[in-house]
Every structure is written in structure tokens, then in C-alpha cells.
Design a protein around this motif. Structure first.
Motif, short mmCIF file in Angstrom:
data_model
loop_
_atom_site.label_atom_id
_atom_site.label_comp_id
_atom_site.label_asym_id
_atom_site.label_seq_id
_atom_site.Cartn_x
_atom_site.Cartn_y
_atom_site.Cartn_z
N VAL A 129 0.84 -1.09 0.06
CA VAL A 129 0.02 0.11 -0.09
C VAL A 129 0.68 1.26 -0.10
O VAL A 129 0.73 2.20 -0.80
N THR A 130 2.01 1.36 1.01
CA THR A 130 2.75 2.25 0.94
C THR A 130 3.61 2.49 -0.30
O THR A 130 3.73 3.76 -0.79
N THR A 131 4.00 1.51 -0.88
CA THR A 131 4.82 1.44 -2.27
C THR A 131 3.86 1.98 -3.32
O THR A 131 4.07 2.93 -4.28
N SER A 132 2.60 1.72 -3.29
CA SER A 132 1.57 2.04 -4.50
C SER A 132 1.32 3.47 -4.28
O SER A 132 1.27 4.22 -5.32
N VAL A 133 1.05 3.98 -2.92
CA VAL A 133 0.89 5.10 -2.71
C VAL A 133 1.98 6.23 -3.09
O VAL A 133 1.72 7.32 -4.01
N PHE A 134 3.15 5.98 -2.87
CA PHE A 134 4.25 6.51 -3.41
C PHE A 134 4.51 6.69 -4.77
O PHE A 134 4.78 7.54 -5.24
N PHE A 135 4.25 5.39 -5.33
CA PHE A 135 4.38 5.45 -6.84
C PHE A 135 3.25 6.36 -7.53
O PHE A 135 3.51 7.26 -8.36
N ALA A 136 2.14 6.40 -6.99
CA ALA A 136 0.94 7.30 -7.30
C ALA A 136 1.42 8.56 -7.29
O ALA A 136 1.32 9.58 -8.29
N PHE A 137 2.40 9.30 -6.04
CA PHE A 137 2.49 10.42 -5.98
C PHE A 137 3.66 10.81 -6.98
O PHE A 137 3.92 11.96 -7.51
N ARG A 138 4.53 9.83 -7.05
CA ARG A 138 5.58 10.17 -7.98
C ARG A 138 5.14 10.25 -9.26
O ARG A 138 5.74 11.15 -10.18
N ASN A 139 4.46 9.51 -9.83
CA ASN A 139 3.90 9.55 -11.11
C ASN A 139 3.21 10.88 -11.29
O ASN A 139 3.39 11.56 -12.48
N LYS A 140 2.16 11.21 -10.57
CA LYS A 140 1.57 12.60 -10.57
C LYS A 140 2.54 13.67 -10.52
O LYS A 140 2.35 14.64 -11.47
N HIS A 141 3.53 13.69 -9.59
CA HIS A 141 4.33 14.91 -9.92
C HIS A 141 5.15 14.78 -11.21
O HIS A 141 5.53 16.01 -11.42
N TYR A 142 5.68 13.58 -11.50
CA TYR A 142 6.37 13.51 -12.81
C TYR A 142 5.48 13.99 -13.97
O TYR A 142 6.15 15.01 -14.75
N VAL A 143 4.31 13.73 -14.08
CA VAL A 143 3.51 14.13 -15.16
C VAL A 143 3.24 15.67 -15.21
O VAL A 143 3.10 16.25 -16.05
N ASP A 144 2.80 16.19 -13.79
CA ASP A 144 2.52 17.71 -13.71
C ASP A 144 3.64 18.55 -14.03
O ASP A 144 3.56 19.63 -14.52
#
Length: 255
Positions: free
Chosen positions: A176-191
Motif C-alpha cells: 500500500v505504501t509503495t503504491s501510494v508513493f508510486f502514485a504521488f511520484r507519477n503525478k508529480h512527474y506528469v505535472d
């Protein structure tokens, strides 16, 4: 009180009806457009696809079909633009990747990309392999699984089962922690990594955001760039080989 409640209910019903009718209209347009596409009436199909697009209802299949039409009609920049938009929504779709590769062969600029660092390979291979919404959904699903396993652990009387539920619930917390981290990293990268496609036949890339500044190099339609900065009617861009410069904002279209 009752009148107010009835008024709210009526507004809700009307709103839901409007959404339903809009969805039906879009489905009807998409079906009709697909029929024209199959009949190779590309202009009519594209006209209907654009009617869906202006309603701001995003779909990778919509963008993919539009890109295919532009590709078949030898329109380089729009085909690459819509393939990239489709790929952004469905990053693991091999059909999009395959067609985009062919579309990129129509571009005039032969840019040799810089070798990727270990961090970039990790981002591309894992974090960006799914979009941030998918990572978020995975995190939510795993959180529900953790809750279930925790309850089973709590109510289980068997020592071996308790051990199993404890270990698996602990793994769920990690995932869960890893998935949340990946989601935030992905969003930050895209933005923070705004991609764009050159739509002008040819555009000069300058050393500074002025017409009189030194010419660095020239780009042609269909080339993908990263937008770094904006200033008035100018955009500072970076291309795959690391070169940077300023160009007219109207010459590119952000993905």
C-alpha cells in the motif's frame, strides 16, 4: 421544508438525466464515427470524433482512432500528438506504441536521445508503467485487503493461521505504501514534465525569447519536446538529445 426537499430532488434528477443523455449522445457519436472509419470515410469519422473531443470526455480509444486517421491521411504532427495523448492514458497499450513508432518515422528530425540514467529507467519501467490513477486504485484495493486480513488475524484461533495473516497483512502495508508513493511520484512527474509536439512545418529554436536572438537549431513538425518554461509568447524547450532553446509558443501544442 417539503418544497425545498422536492426542489433538491428535482434538480438532482434533472442533473442525472442530463449526464445520462450526454453519455448516450457520446456513445451514439462514437458508434457512428467508428462506422464511418470502417467505411474509410475518414473526414466524416474525424468530424464526429472531434465533436466528442470538444465535450472534454477523454478516452484513449478516441485519441487512438483520431491519430490513426491523421496517420492514414499523412498528417504527421496531429497523428503523433493524438498517439501520445492515447499513450498517456494507456501507457501499456502495445497497439498505440506500435503505431506511434511508425508515425515517428515520418518526422524529419533525427534526434539521438541521451542514454537514460538508472533513476530514469526505474521511472519508465515501473512508476510510469501505470498511470497515477491506476496506482491509486491498487493502493485502495490493497488497503481493503489489509483490513480483511487484519480481521481474520484478530478472530483466528489457529497459531499457524494467525502467523500467516500477520505476515500477509504486513506485506499489504508495505505494498500500500509503495503504491501510494508510486502514485504521488507519477503525478508529480506528469505535472512537472510537460510534453508537446511541434505543429509548425519548421520552427527556429533561439538562444533567448526574442526574435533577434541567436539561432540554435531548427525543428520540424511532429517532433516531441519537453516544455521547461513559459515567457509571454515564448516557450523554453528541451529535446531528447539534451539541447535547449526558446521557440514561438504557437508552433507547439502541449499533450
Amino acid at each position: 421544508m417539503q418544497k425545498g426537499f422536492i426542489h433538491i430532488v428535482l434538480i438532482t434528477v434533472i442533473s442525472l438525466t442530463g449526464v445520462s443523455l450526454k453519455a448516450q449522445n457520446v456513445d451514439s457519436l462514437f458508434t457512428s464515427a467508428n462506422k464511418f472509419y470502417q467505411q474509410e470515410n475518414y473526414l466524416k469519422a474525424l468530424e464526429l470524433y472531434k465533436k466528442i473531443e470538444v465535450q472534454e470526455l477523454e478516452s484513449w480509444s478516441l485519441y487512438f482512432n483520431m491519430a490513426n486517421i491523421y496517420y492514414k491521411t499523412n498528417q504527421v504532427a496531429p497523428s503523433i500528438y493524438y498517439y501520445e495523448k492515447a499513450l498517456k492514458m494507456a501507457p501499456n497499450n502495445n497497439d498505440i506504441k506500435f503505431n506511434l513508432e511508425f508515425a515517428n518515422r515520418m518526422t524529419l528530425d533525427n534526434i539521438e536521445p541521451l542514454p537514460k540514467s538508472l533513476g530514469q529507467k526505474f521511472m519508465d519501467g515501473i512508476v510510469l508503467r501505470l498511470n497515477y490513477e491506476t496506482w491509486a486504485k491498487i493502493a485502495v484495493g490493497l488497503a481493503f485487503l489489509f483490513a480483511l486480513l487484519f480481521l481474520l488475524y484478530h478472530f483466528s484461533y489457529s497459531t499457524s493461521k494467525k502467523r500467516f495473516y500477520f505476515i500477509t497483512s504486513g506485506l499489504c502495508v508495505i505494498f500500500v505504501t509503495t503504491s501510494v508513493f508510486f502514485a504521488f511520484r507519477n503525478k508529480h512527474y506528469v505535472d512537472n514534465n510537460i510534453q508537446a509536439v511541434v505543429f509548425s512545418n519548421a520552427v527556429e529554436v533561439k538562444s533567448a525569447p526574442t526574435k533577434s536572438s541567436e539561432l540554435y537549431f531548427e525543428l520540424h513538425e511532429g517532433t516531441k519536446v519537453t516544455v521547461l518554461e513559459s515567457l509571454d509568447n515564448w516557450k523554453k524547450i528541451k529535446i531528447a538529445d539534451g539541447k535547449m532553446g526558446w521557440l514561438d509558443a504557437s508552433s507547439i501544442r502541449e499533450i
